[in-house]
Design a protein around this motif. Sequence first.
Motif, mmCIF file in Angstrom:
data_model
loop_
_atom_site.group_PDB
_atom_site.id
_atom_site.type_symbol
_atom_site.label_atom_id
_atom_site.label_comp_id
_atom_site.label_asym_id
_atom_site.label_seq_id
_atom_site.Cartn_x
_atom_site.Cartn_y
_atom_site.Cartn_z
ATOM 1 N N GLY A 1 0.684 -1.572 -0.395
ATOM 2 C CA GLY A 1 -0.362 -0.068 -0.189
ATOM 3 C C GLY A 1 0.914 1.041 -0.020
ATOM 4 O O GLY A 1 0.149 2.268 -0.788
ATOM 5 N N HIS A 2 2.000 1.278 0.417
ATOM 6 C CA HIS A 2 2.965 2.529 0.685
ATOM 7 C C HIS A 2 4.155 1.928 -0.124
ATOM 8 O O HIS A 2 4.523 0.892 0.730
ATOM 9 N N LYS A 3 4.623 2.023 -1.183
ATOM 10 C CA LYS A 3 5.811 1.620 -1.945
ATOM 11 C C LYS A 3 6.457 2.057 -2.635
ATOM 12 O O LYS A 3 6.138 3.840 -3.109
ATOM 13 N N ASN A 4 7.463 2.428 -2.624
ATOM 14 C CA ASN A 4 8.697 2.999 -3.010
ATOM 15 C C ASN A 4 9.133 3.414 -4.854
ATOM 16 O O ASN A 4 9.210 1.924 -5.145
ATOM 17 N N LYS A 5 8.071 3.911 -5.792
ATOM 18 C CA LYS A 5 8.403 3.543 -6.964
ATOM 19 C C LYS A 5 9.433 3.210 -7.850
ATOM 20 O O LYS A 5 8.584 2.509 -9.068
ATOM 21 N N VAL A 6 10.303 3.183 -7.175
ATOM 22 C CA VAL A 6 11.642 2.709 -7.920
ATOM 23 C C VAL A 6 11.536 1.487 -7.960
ATOM 24 O O VAL A 6 12.612 0.684 -8.060
ATOM 25 N N LEU A 7 10.991 0.726 -6.691
ATOM 26 C CA LEU A 7 11.364 -0.893 -6.724
ATOM 27 C C LEU A 7 10.088 -1.560 -6.975
ATOM 28 O O LEU A 7 9.415 -1.274 -7.328
ATOM 29 N N ASP A 8 10.926 -2.730 -7.131
ATOM 30 C CA ASP A 8 9.390 -3.913 -8.007
ATOM 31 C C ASP A 8 8.921 -4.256 -7.226
ATOM 32 O O ASP A 8 8.516 -3.916 -5.619
ATOM 33 N N ASP A 9 7.926 -5.334 -7.307
ATOM 34 C CA ASP A 9 7.497 -5.928 -5.811
ATOM 35 C C ASP A 9 7.143 -6.993 -5.987
ATOM 36 O O ASP A 9 6.651 -8.568 -5.790
#
Length: 279
Positions: A216-224
């Motif tokens: 729900g809260h992620k750093n957008k440069v990171l993958d999933d």
Amino acid sequence: MSDHPSYEIFIADPVPQDVIELVPNGDERMFSPLSITLVSGDRDAVLVDPPMTIAQTAAVGDWVESTGKNLTHIFVTHGHGDHWFGSAELAKRFGAEVVNTARTIEHMHANLAVREFFWDALFPGQIPATEVVATEVSNNAIELEGHTLKVIEVGHTDTDDTSVLHAPSLDLVVAGDVIYNGVHQFLREAQGDGINAWLRAIDTVASLHPRLIVAGHKNKVLDDDARRTIRETREYLTTAAAVLAERTTALDFFNAMLQRFPTRLNPGALWGGATALYA
Ligand SMILES: [Zn+2]
């Protein structure tokens, strides 16, 4: 049945909070980035965790419209307003149904009851006029063109009565705040058994063996990547529990956690937790 369900994420970037005091490290007080997920079949789509402000909600609406998909459902993982204040507006715009667990619906009402003192104080004039239009999800499942998206209740995580959406045909869990990804975790409600309860909830997500997790809260440069995000979310909590046991002030706790997790976004969220845990 559609052959290729897929998912996309819209990241709503951090917005400033109307708080004058800075975080002890000198940062301005900001809200964490928000992840809004669209799980799509060939024609239809399900939106998970609509955002918080009027501007974010309009941007997410335009994004959904740009996909050309028919939005059938909006699912909300838990009652914190940052995961649903835009839901009524988006439901109206797309003729979609808002569904979630009965416990989340109760929690939504509780968040709405404090909006004036909490949410409107943090974001004056930015929170939409809204109401709870959600109904209880039947059989804890949402159908998407023959694929079942399963609602799994996991209990207390960064708040009470949280849930995740499991899409087995995508190897995906849309995890709300059960799993974080490169962002400081919200510990304001972690008193008592909170951290242990959160760790148990993570075990439940891990037992689904997903390959992908949307936090729900992620750093957008990171993958999933599911394994990494599960490991890191656990590590943050076990570290927090150890640091809590040895540090005696909120500032000491904050500094120790910041040193241990220097790359996580939004130390302000850590400070918010620290002040509550040492209150
Ligand atoms: Zn939350």
